[in-house]
Write an enzyme that holds these catalytic residues in place. Structure first.
Site, short mmCIF file in Angstrom:
data_model
loop_
_atom_site.label_atom_id
_atom_site.label_comp_id
_atom_site.label_asym_id
_atom_site.label_seq_id
_atom_site.Cartn_x
_atom_site.Cartn_y
_atom_site.Cartn_z
N GLU A 143 0.87 -1.19 0.00
CA GLU A 143 0.00 0.00 0.00
C GLU A 143 0.90 1.23 0.00
O GLU A 143 1.38 1.67 1.04
CB GLU A 143 -0.90 -0.04 1.23
CG GLU A 143 -2.02 0.99 1.21
CD GLU A 143 -2.75 1.08 2.55
OE1 GLU A 143 -2.25 0.50 3.53
OE2 GLU A 143 -3.79 1.75 2.61
N HIS A 155 0.41 7.63 6.26
CA HIS A 155 1.65 7.23 5.60
C HIS A 155 2.69 8.36 5.69
O HIS A 155 2.35 9.53 5.56
CB HIS A 155 1.39 6.90 4.12
CG HIS A 155 0.58 5.64 3.91
ND1 HIS A 155 0.97 4.67 3.04
CD2 HIS A 155 -0.57 5.22 4.47
CE1 HIS A 155 0.06 3.68 3.06
NE2 HIS A 155 -0.89 4.01 3.91
N ASP A 294 -7.63 -4.13 7.85
CA ASP A 294 -6.64 -3.04 7.84
C ASP A 294 -6.07 -2.87 9.25
O ASP A 294 -5.84 -1.75 9.73
CB ASP A 294 -7.26 -1.72 7.35
CG ASP A 294 -6.21 -0.71 6.90
OD1 ASP A 294 -6.55 0.47 6.76
OD2 ASP A 294 -5.04 -1.12 6.72
#
Lengths: 409, 228
Positions: A143, A155, A294
């Site tokens: 990802e 991120h 997730d």
């Protein structure tokens, strides 16, 4: 591949007094297993003149295909994106612990990382069959880092990249060899994404759209180039707008290649997606819905404060926060909790809730002949559930690999 | 010849199943003495099979020492086709009871030499010591198995072309497509049936036959007297 003679001698196991999920329905049928695969008892009866060697009474429970989690970042303190010396034992620990959640196959997921991490970690996570040691590894889900700056979420900004310069060569340079890679999440608005998507799809890698500000047209073009999945719908993408539905519009787009529909991941932990939004997606396109956890490293850790890498995390029931704040720190709901919450929030049938965690991810990855079903010939990976869909036992290749405490005698 | 008239399908099914159960229990089968049972297919016997399954699951009846011989099977239909008589017997009976696979016998409609298959079937019946009780169904026109009216009374197991009525009646099981319906079947003969120690036939007469609205169970006791 064992020959006919060997197979004829292998013991036949018959699971009785159960309801099995087959042909989209829960049927009162026995499940027959031999050599780790599901077999046709009628064929055994008339062609081989065989009866079962052992019968196991399932106490009236539901037998569903084992759950498949295509997006899980770690758990039980393990972080797959850490460039540890022994990544393998971290993956093995998670693989073993998620058996109790009914997960029999998964895709360890790496979030945006520098190339050194990919080069070090990827070779240590090979595709691996499941068993008593743990759930099977279907391949890695990458990802990032080719995602939108604006929609990067948690991120790290410093490690985001583009492939504008050399397209697929940039991808290879960043990740290294792609042998163990199963899914790549990228943002299709990045320059030269079409070439990259085509190249990845040609290698049998599932391309997923996510962490993106793409409009619907860009998303549709990406699907026409071979993208087949959406990463955690609604999260990290433009919100639905009635004149430009964005990536969300793929659920009802009429510009997808004929005979194909889009799959989309949903985190149904009761926190990351409002139940009304969950219902809208489900009602618009029920067959494409794929339940994912997730989950982050805090999955499975008890309530309280935990240090995970550079982060301090506070776990409270099914929610994880950045310590001392009200900021969510990722999902920690196990897959079986997601299945139950999805069932309750959407009011869908038990069959569909179970398929969202098994058949649909298997279809996404093109594995539906062997995984995600209880059809004849499929791997005997299944989960024994009570009527409220709590996991009583988990089987991989017809072998009991986990059992609830109360069930053990 | 005994004629018993019962009012309801379920009542008739239970009556028939009890009779079969009692016959088997009284026979007291064992490893040296199997009870040989001839069996039908179709919608009529389903209720009876359900009851027999119930008796088996209750522990009142075991098929461990029972051998079965089915009356008929379509020619050319794959064994695992949902409309084959193999599928019927598996789904409606065999998979729910404790019978051993090697003790069940159904004609193979895909055998390379059909008449040889029929002859072999007759030989298997003989090797098993003959049929103790043959349970059958009577069709609307009075046929039994696929022996249409006018069949020779000494006929043996053989290939039969199906009557148009039968093919039309079966069309509903093949998506209404007449081209998909089998046109031939292997069937035990009237003579084969009469060789059994006892034959019991169930029928669902059409309203035109004297306005019967019930099932009748007709007991042939070895005579060919079928006036009633």
């Amino acid at each position: 591949m064992r020959g006919g003679q060997d197979e004829a001698r292998s013991p036949v196991l018959q699971f009785t007094n159960c309801r099995i999920l087959r042909g989209r329905a829960l049927l009162r049928e026995d499940l027959w297993v031999r050599e780790g695969r599901i077999v046709d008892p009628e064929k055994l009866f008339f062609e081989e003149r065989r009866v079962a060697d052992e019968q196991r009474d399932c106490g009236g429970c539901i037998l569903a295909p084992g759950f498949i989690d295509v997006q899980i970042n770690g758990g039980f303190g393990v972080d797959f994106s850490q460039a540890a010396e022994d990544v393998g034992s971290g993956v093995a620990l998670v693989a073993r612990r998620i058996l109790s959640h009914g997960v029999t196959s998964f895709c360890p997921t790496l979030v945006t990382s520098p190339p050194e991490v990919y080069h070090k970690v990827l070779p240590q996570i090979p595709v691996k069959s499941g068993g008593p040691h743990g759930a099977g590894v279907l391949g890695v889900h990458l990802e990032g880092p080719f995602i939108s700056r604006e929609k990067r979420g948690a991120h790290p900004e410093a490690h985001l990249r583009s492939f504008e310069a050399n397209a697929f060569h940039d991808v290879l340079a960043t990740y290294g060899p792609l042998d163990n890679v199963r899914i790549v999440t990228l943002a299709p608005e990045l320059g030269r994404s079409r070439e990259v998507i085509r190249a990845l799809a040609a290698r049998g890698i599932c391309v997923s759209l996510g962490h993106s500000v793409a409009d619907l047209q860009a998303a549709e073009e990406a699907v026409q180039c071979g993208a087949t999945f959406i990463t955690h719908l609604f999260n990290a993408m433009l919100p639905f707008h009635h004149r430009d539905p964005g990536i969300v519009g793929l659920l009802t787009s009429d510009r997808l290649p004929p005979g194909r529909h889009i799959f989309y991941g949903m985190i149904a932990d009761g926190t990351h997606t409002n139940p009304a939004a969950l219902r809208i997606a489900h009602r618009a396109h029920p067959q494409g819905l794929v339940l994912v956890t997730d989950a982050v490293p805090a999955l499975g850790l008890g309530n309280g404060r935990h240090t995970l890498g550079q982060q301090e995390v506070e776990v409270d029931g099914l929610t994880a926060y950045v310590a001392g704040t009200k900021t969510l720190s990722g999902s920690i709901a196990p897959m079986d909790v997601c299945v139950r919450h999805f069932l309750q929030a959407t009011g869908c049938s038990v069959e569909l809730a179970l398929e969202a965690a098994s058949l649909h991810p298997a279809q996404l990855l093109g594995l539906e002949k062997r995984k995600g079903t209880l059809d004849f010939g499929a791997d005997a990976d299944f989960v024994v559930l009570d009527d409220s869909l709590h996991v009583r036992a988990t089987y991989i290749s017809g072998e009991l690999v986990w059992q609830a405490e109360e069930a053990r005698q | 010849m005994k004629l018993i008239i019962l009012d309801h399908y379920s009542q008739a099914s239970e009556w028939a199943a009890k009779y079969i159960r009692n016959r088997i229990i009284q026979f007291n089968p064992g490893p040296d003495k199997y009870f040989t049972l001839g069996l039908p297919t179709g919608s009529t016997p389903i209720g009876c099979y359900k009851k027999l399954i119930e008796y088996c699951k209750n522990g009142d009846l075991s098929f461990r020492y029972v051998k079965t011989f089915n009356m008929d099977e379509y020619v050319g239909l794959p064994r695992d086709h949902p409309e084959s008589y193999h599928s019927f017997m598996w789904n409606n009976f065999f998979k729910h009871i404790d019978i051993l696979p090697e003790n069940t016998h159904i004609l193979d409609g895909n055998a390379p030499d059909l008449q040889a298959e029929c002859d072999a079937f007759e030989a298997k019946i003989k090797a098993a010591g003959g049929i103790e009780l043959f349970v059958g169904g009577i069709g609307p026109d009075g046929h039994i198995a696929f022996n249409e009216p006018g069949s020779s009374l000494v006929s043996r197991t053989r290939v039969k072309t199906l009557a148009m009525d039968t093919i039309l009646a079966n069309a509903r099981f093949f998506d209404g497509d007449l081209t998909k319906v089998p046109t031939m079947a292997l069937t035990v003969g009237v003579g084969t049936l009469m060789d059994a120690r006892e034959v019991r036939a169930h029928g669902l007469p059409r309203p035109s036959l004297g306005g019967w609205t019930c099932l009748s169970v007709i007991n042939y006791t070895g005579t060919t007297d079928n006036t009633y």
